[in-house]
Write an enzyme that holds these catalytic residues in place. Structure first.
Site, PDB file in Angstrom:
ATOM      1  N   SER A   1      -9.780   1.845   2.745  1.00 56.18           N
ATOM      2  CA  SER A   1      -8.872   2.572   1.887  1.00 56.18           C
ATOM      3  C   SER A   1      -7.817   1.713   1.198  1.00 56.18           C
ATOM      4  CB  SER A   1      -8.165   3.646   2.714  1.00 56.18           C
ATOM      5  OG  SER A   1      -7.326   3.037   3.692  1.00 56.18           O
TER       6      SER A   1
ATOM      7  N   LYS B   1       0.860  -1.184   0.000  1.00 51.05           N
ATOM      8  CA  LYS B   1       0.000   0.000   0.000  1.00 51.05           C
ATOM      9  C   LYS B   1       0.896   1.234   0.000  1.00 51.05           C
ATOM     10  CE  LYS B   1      -3.983   1.955   2.531  1.00 51.05           C
ATOM     11  NZ  LYS B   1      -4.865   1.815   3.718  1.00 51.05           N
TER      12      LYS B   1
ATOM     13  N   SER C   1     -10.177  -0.518   6.887  1.00 53.10           N
ATOM     14  CA  SER C   1      -9.535  -0.317   5.583  1.00 53.10           C
ATOM     15  C   SER C   1      -8.802  -1.527   5.025  1.00 53.10           C
ATOM     16  CB  SER C   1      -8.562   0.860   5.655  1.00 53.10           C
ATOM     17  OG  SER C   1      -9.266   2.077   5.609  1.00 53.10           O
TER      18      SER C   1
END
Lengths: 480, 486
Positions: free
Chosen positions: B151, B76, B175
C-alpha cells in the site's frame, strides 16, 4: 408455591485513580462536557491506549481484600459494539483472563447474622461516555468526559437470596472499597453502579430459573425496590404458569417498575478478541506481596476485633466498623476514655445522630474524637451526669470548647460535696411534707417509686448537677 | 541534484554545495512537473516545506545539524500530521486535519527533515497495487501502465521518480517491501515494535510497522536512525536499545549464513524474477556468504492466517469511523442507524468493506474458534518456523514478490489473485521480524526485489547485507526516467 429468589450482582466500581485507565486525562466528576477528553479518549485516528499502572494496583488490592486468586497474567480484550458514547466502537475490557479470579467475602445482615458471598471474578475495563438526550431538540449530545474512566467490574456468584441481602452485599462492598481507598463508592455520582441478575426457582430446586438482568441501578434504595418489584413480576408470571423471558430490563425509579430495554440497546455479539494495542498484564509475587503489605485492616477483620476486644454486639461492631474513618474515630474515643461500651453508645447515638442531622461526614465532625473521649471521662469520674453530658456535648458541637472548658464555663460540674448535698436534701424534705408522709406510709415496693420524686426535686434544685448516687444514699438515710 | 542519495545530499548541505531551501525547491519542482503522471502525492505543502527548509538552513549554518537536517522527505498519508490533512487514502478522512503529529513525524521534525507532502496509498493501507485509493491509482514510474505496488505505492513511486529522496511507509503484510520491489528502490520493514505506531492510522495493530523507503540501504539506515526508538505512548513499542544503523553497513559478509527457504523458490515464482534472485544470491556468495537450503514448512498457512488476523483487527480498528466525531458524515441522517450505515457505506471503498466484513465474520460468535483462533495457532507455527530457521542461519533471502509489477487493472477484480502477491512478505509480519527489499535486477525491464529477513531487532545486519550488495551492484542506481540506465 414457595419461590426462592436467586440474585447475582455485577458492580461497576469507578477506581479512584488520578487519571483515566488508558490516557492521562483527569477523571474529576462534574466538569463541563468534553473538557476531560483527550485525543485518546476521543478515539482519534492513530491514538493508542497506555495502561494506568495505578488501576492495576487498585484491582490487585481489591483481589487481596476478598482473598481472591490474583491473575498473574491477565489480558485485555476488545468488546465490540457501536454506540455514539463508545468512541472507538469497542470497549477495552477483560474477558477470558481477568485480573481478579474467585474470592469471597462476608456480609452482615440487619439481624447481626453473617453470610459468605462468593465473587466469581473482577476485571478492569474502561467506562463509556454519556449520551445526553435532553436539551438537544431532535439530537443527542455526547459527553466523553467519562469515557476511559477506570472501572473494576465485580461479578458475584448467584449467592444472594433477597433484596435485603443484596443491599447488605453492596454496603459491605462499599465499606471494603472505601477501606482500601480504591474508590469513593459514591453511588449518586455513579462511582458504584449495579446490574442485578435475578431469577426465581421453587424452594428446594437445585437448578436456577430463567433470569432477567436489570441494568444500571444506582442507589441502595433503588436496588432494594427494583429487586422487590422484579421478584413480584416474576412470581406473578410463574404463578400464572407462564415463563420468564431471559432479557435485559431497566429499572425506572420514577415509575418504580422494571421494563424491557429496547432491543437496540442490547448488543448480542460482542466479538471479543485480545486487544492488540496492549500487552498482557504480567505481575509477579513480589508485586503482589508489596501490595499486600499496604493493606489496611479490613472491615470484616475489624468487626470481629471490635466484638472480641471491646465486647461490642455484632450490630454495634458493624456500624462502627462501617468506614475506616468512623472506626478510627471510635478507637480514638476508646483510648481517650478507656470505656469501649460507653464510647460505642456515645459515638452511635449522640455523635452519629448529630452528624446525620447536619449531613456531615465523620471527618467533618465539629467534635473531635479526643474531645468526645474527654467528655466521657467526665461522666466516668462523676464530674457530670449523663444528662448534663448531653448538654455539654451540645455546647461542644456549637464550638464552645472541650468538655472541661464547657463544664467550667457553664458551672456544670456535678455537686458531690456531701455537705452541700445534705443541705439540698434537707430543704427538699422540709418543703414537701405531704410527700414525706405518703412515703412513710407506703410499703417497700411503693417507696422505691416515691423516692424518685425526691431525687427529681434535688436535681431540680441543683440544676441537674447533684451527684445522683449520693443523693439517693442521702435520701435513703434521711427518710429512714 | 535529484539523482543523489540522502547521504550525498546531506554531505552537500554540510558542504554548502546547496541550501535546504534550494534542495526543497528542486524537489517541489520535480513534483509539480511529474506528479500529474504518477499521482504519488495526495497533499503537497510547499509553504510549510520551504519554511521548514529555511529553519533547517539556520541549523545547518549554526553547526547544530543532525544527519537529516534539511533533507526533504515524503510521508505516507497514514502518519498523522498536525494541521495538515491526513486522509489515509479514504473519503472517510478526506476532511480530517489531525491536531497532533504521529511520533514518527515528530522525530523527523526534530531531526530537521523537511516534509514535502503526504503520499498516496491504498485506502487504510489495504491493498497490494495502490489502486484502492480514494485519490486514484498511483502509476509506476518505470511504466505508467503498471501498478507501483501497495500500500505504500505513493512513497515508492515518489522516491523512484526522484520526487523525494526518501519517504516513509508502513508495512502490514508487505506494504513497504512490495512497492519498493516494484519501483526498484530499497525498503525496510523493521521489527514489530521498533518504530512507534502512535499517530499511524491503524490497519492491523499486531502487524503494522512503519519504516523507510529510499534508494539505498545506507539511506534507509539514516532514516531508521531517526524513526526507531521506544515510545512510552505505544505499549507495543520495544525498549530494546537502538543502534546506529549506519555503523555496521560496511562489515564484510564472510561466514554469513544465508538461508534460502525452498518454499520461496517453488511454483508460482516468475522465471525471470527467479533468475534475478539467483544472480543476486551468487553475488552474496561471492562476497563470502554461505548459502544454506532451509525450509519454512508452515508457509502454506501464511495467506489464510494473515487474511483472517489482519481483517479481524481491521474490522474493529475501523469501527471508530462512525461519522460521530470527525471525518465523513452522511447528509441528514434520519436516525443513529442511518448515520452509521450511510456514513460507512459512503466513506469506505470496496476493499475496506470487504476486509471489515471478513474480519467481522471471523470474530463472530460460533466462528471465532474456527477462524480467528485457528489463525492465531497458524501464526504461532509460522513464527516457530522462522525461529528455528534463524537459529541455523543469520539471514533468510528470497524474492520479495512472485513477479514484477503487473498492469493496472490486471488483478483489481480478483481479490485472491491480489492477495497472492504478498505470499513471500506476509509471514514476516506474522512473525514480527525485520524484512527488506533490495533492487536485484530487471525482469523484462521491470524491477525485481531481493527480500532479506533477519532476526528480531537485527535491522543493522539486514542493512549491512543490503549495503554490501549495493556496493557490488548498480541495480539500486537505475532510474526509470532513463529506461533503466543509471
Amino acid at each position: 408455591m414457595q419461590w426462592e429468589t436467586v440474585i447475582g450482582l455485577e458492580v461497576h466500581l469507578q477506581l479512584a485513580t488520578q487519571s483515566k485507565i488508558f490516557s492521562g486525562s483527569p477523571i474529576a466528576f462534574g466538569a463541563e462536557p468534553n473538557t476531560q477528553a483527550s485525543a485518546v479518549d476521543l478515539a482519534m485516528p492513530g491514538m493508542l491506549p497506555v495502561l494506568n499502572a495505578e488501576a492495576v494496583r487498585m484491582a490487585v488490592m481489591f483481589g487481596l481484600g476478598i482473598d481472591a486468586e490474583i491473575g498473574m497474567r491477565s489480558v485485555f480484550d476488545r468488546k465490540n459494539y457501536f454506540y455514539p458514547d463508545l468512541p472507538k466502537g469497542y470497549q477495552i475490557s477483560q474477558f477470558s483472563d481477568p485480573i481478579v479470579g474467585k474470592g469471597e467475602f462476608e456480609i452482615q445482615l440487619e439481624d447481626g447474622s453473617t453470610r459468605q458471598i462468593g465473587i466469581t471474578r473482577a476485571h478492569l475495563e474502561e467506562d463509556a461516555g454519556k449520551s445526553l438526550h435532553e436539551d438537544f431538540h431532535g439530537m443527542t449530545g455526547i459527553d466523553l468526559n467519562r469515557a476511559g474512566t477506570p472501572l473494576l467490574e465485580i461479578v458475584s456468584e448467584p449467592d444472594i437470596r433477597s433484596a435485603a441481602e443484596a443491599v447488605a452485599y453492596l454496603k459491605a462492598l462499599h465499606s471494603l472499597v472505601t477501606y482500601l481507598g480504591i474508590s469513593d463508592g459514591n453511588m449518586a455520582e455513579g462511582s458504584m453502579r449495579c446490574d442485578i441478575n435475578i431469577s426465581l426457582r421453587p424452594q428446594g430446586q437445585a437448578e436456577y430459573g430463567t433470569r432477567a438482568e436489570i441494568k444500571n441501578v444506582n442507589s441502595f434504595r433503588f436496588v432494594e425496590r427494583a429487586i422487590r418489584h422484579e421478584v413480584e413480576r416474576q412470581s406473578d408470571i410463574l404463578e400464572d404458569g407462564g415463563k420468564v423471558v431471559q432479557e435485559t430490563r431497566l429499572y425506572d425509579a420514577d415509575r418504580d417498575e422494571t421494563r424491557p430495554m429496547r432491543s437496540k440497546e442490547v448488543a448480542n455479539d460482542y466479538r471479543y478478541f485480545p486487544e492488540p494495542d496492549l500487552l498482557p498484564i504480567v505481575i509477579d509475587e513480589a508485586y503482589v506481596a508489596a501490595i499486600r503489605d499496604t493493606l489496611p485492616e479490613l472491615p470484616t477483620a475489624k468487626r470481629h476485633r471490635f466484638m472480641d476486644q471491646y465486647g461490642l454486639s455484632a450490630y454495634d461492631a458493624n456500624v462502627l466498623a462501617d468506614s475506616r474513618e468512623l472506626a478510627d474515630y471510635y478507637e480514638t474515643v476508646v483510648s481517650a476514655c478507656g470505656d469501649a461500651k460507653i464510647a460505642a453508645n456515645w459515638v452511635q447515638v449522640e455523635l452519629l445522630g448529630q452528624l446525620n442531622k447536619a449531613e456531615l461526614a465523620i471527618n467533618a465532625s465539629p467534635v473531635s474524637a479526643t474531645d468526645l473521649g474527654g467528655l466521657i471521662v467526665r461522666i466516668l469520674d462523676n464530674s457530670i451526669s449523663g444528662k448534663i453530658a448531653k448538654q455539654v456535648f451540645e455546647a461542644m458541637w456549637q464550638g464552645e470548647g472541650s468538655a472541661d472548658e464547657v463544664i467550667d464555663a457553664r458551672g456544670l460540674k456535678q455537686v458531690s460535696d456531701s455537705g452541700a448535698l445534705e443541705a439540698m436534701v434537707d430543704d427538699v424534705i422540709a418543703n414537701n411534707s405531704a410527700q414525706v408522709e405518703q412515703y412513710l406510709a407506703a410499703d417497700e415496693g411503693k417507696r422505691k417509686k416515691l423516692v424518685g420524686f425526691f431525687v427529681g426535686q434535688v436535681m431540680k434544685v441543683s440544676k441537674g448537677q447533684a451527684n445522683p448516687q449520693m443523693v439517693n444514699q442521702l435520701l435513703a438515710k434521711k427518710l429512714g | 541534484m535529484h539523482n543523489q542519495t540522502v547521504a550525498q545530499l546531506a554531505q552537500g548541505l554540510r558542504d554548502k554545495a546547496f541550501s535546504s531551501v534550494e534542495l526543497t525547491q528542486a524537489y517541489l519542482q520535480r513534483i509539480s512537473e511529474h506528479d500529474a503522471t504518477f499521482n504519488a502525492f495526495i497533499t503537497v505543502d510547499e509553504d510549510s516545506a520551504l519554511a521548514t527548509a529555511r529553519t533547517a538552513d539556520l541549523r545547518l549554518a549554526s553547526g547544530d545539524a543532525d544527519a537529516l537536517t534539511g533533507i526533504p522527505v515524503a510521508h505516507k498519508d497514514i502518519f498523522c500530521t498536525e494541521g495538515l490533512r491526513t486522509s489515509c487514502g479514504s473519503k472517510m478522512l478526506d476532511n480530517f486535519v489531525p491536531p497532533y503529529n504521529a511520533t514518527v513525524i515528530k522525530r523527523f521534525n526534530e531531526a530537521g527533515a523537511v516534509m514535502l507532502g503526504k503520499t498516496n496509498l491504498d485506502e487504510f493501507a489495504m491493498g497490494s497495487s495502490n489502486e484502492n485509493s480514494y485519490y486514484g491509482a498511483v502509476k509506476n514510474p518505470w511504466n505508467p501502465d503498471l501498478v507501483p505496488g501497495g500500500s505504500s505505492g505513493g512513497s515508492a513511486a515518489a522516491v523512484a521518480a526522484r520526487m523525494a529522496p526518501a519517504a516513509t511507509g508502513t508495512d502490514t503484510g508487505g506494504s513497504i517491501r512490495q512497492p519498493a520491489a516494484f519501483c526498484g528502490i530499497t525498503g525496510l520493514k523493521p521489527t514489530y515494535g521498533r518504530v512507534s505506531r502512535l499517530g499511524m492510522i491503524a490497519y492491523a495493530s499486531s502487524l503494522d510497522q512503519g519504516g523507510p523507503l529510499a534508494r539505498t540501504a545506507e539511506d534507509c539506515a539514516l532514516l531508521l536512525n531517526v524513526m526507531a526508538g521506544h515510545d512510552p505512548l505505544d505499549s507495543t513499542s520495544s525498549d530494546t536499545p537502538v543502534e546506529d544503523y549506519t555503523a555496521a553497513l560496511g562489515d564484510r559478509l564472510e561466514g554469513l549464513r544465508i538461508g534460502l527457504p525452498r518454499e520461496y523458490f517453488g511454483d508460482g515464482l516468475d522465471g525471470a524474477t527467479g533468475t534475478c534472485i539467483q544472480a543476486a544470491l551468487k553475488e552474496l556468495e561471492a562476497q563470502g556468504a554461505e548459502l544454506v537450503d532451509i525450509s519454512l514448512p508452515s508457509s502454506s498457512l501464511t495467506i489464510p492466517a494473515y487474511y483472517i488476523i489482519a481483517p479481524a483487527e481491521a474490522s474493529t480498528n475501523l469501527s471508530r469511523f462512525d461519522g460521530v466525531r470527525y471525518g465523513h458524515r452522511c447528509e441528514d441522517p434520519a436516525d443513529l442507524h442511518d448515520l452509521y450505515t450511510r456514513t460507512r457505506e459512503e466513506g469506505f471503498g470496496d476493499e475496506v468493506k470487504r476486509r471489515i466484513l471478513v474480519g467481522t465474520y471471523a470474530l463472530s460468535a460460533g466462528y471465532y474458534d474456527a477462524y480467528y483462533k485457528k489463525a492465531q495457532q497458524a501464526r504461532r507455527l509460522i513464527s516457530n518456523d522462522f525461529r528455528l530457521a534463524l537459529e541455523q542461519v543469520d539471514v533468510i533471502a528470497g524474492p520479495t514478490t512472485p513477479g514484477p509489477a503487473f498492469a493496472l487493472g490486471a488483478k483489481s477484480d480478483d481479490p485472491v489473485a491480489m492477495y497472492l502477491e504478498d505470499v513471500y512478505t506476509l509471514a514476516v509480519n506474522l512473525a514480527g521480524l525485520p524484512g527488506m527489499s533490495v533492487p536485484a535486477g530487471l525482469a523484462d525491464g521491470k524491477p525485481v526485489g531481493l527480500q532479506l529477513i533477519g532476526r528480531h531487532f537485527a535491522e543493522a545486519r539486514l542493512l549491512n547485507v543490503a549495503h554490501r550488495f549495493q556496493q557490488a551492484t548498480d541495480w539500486h542506481t537505475l532510474s526509470p526516467a532513463t529506461g533503466g540506465a543509471a
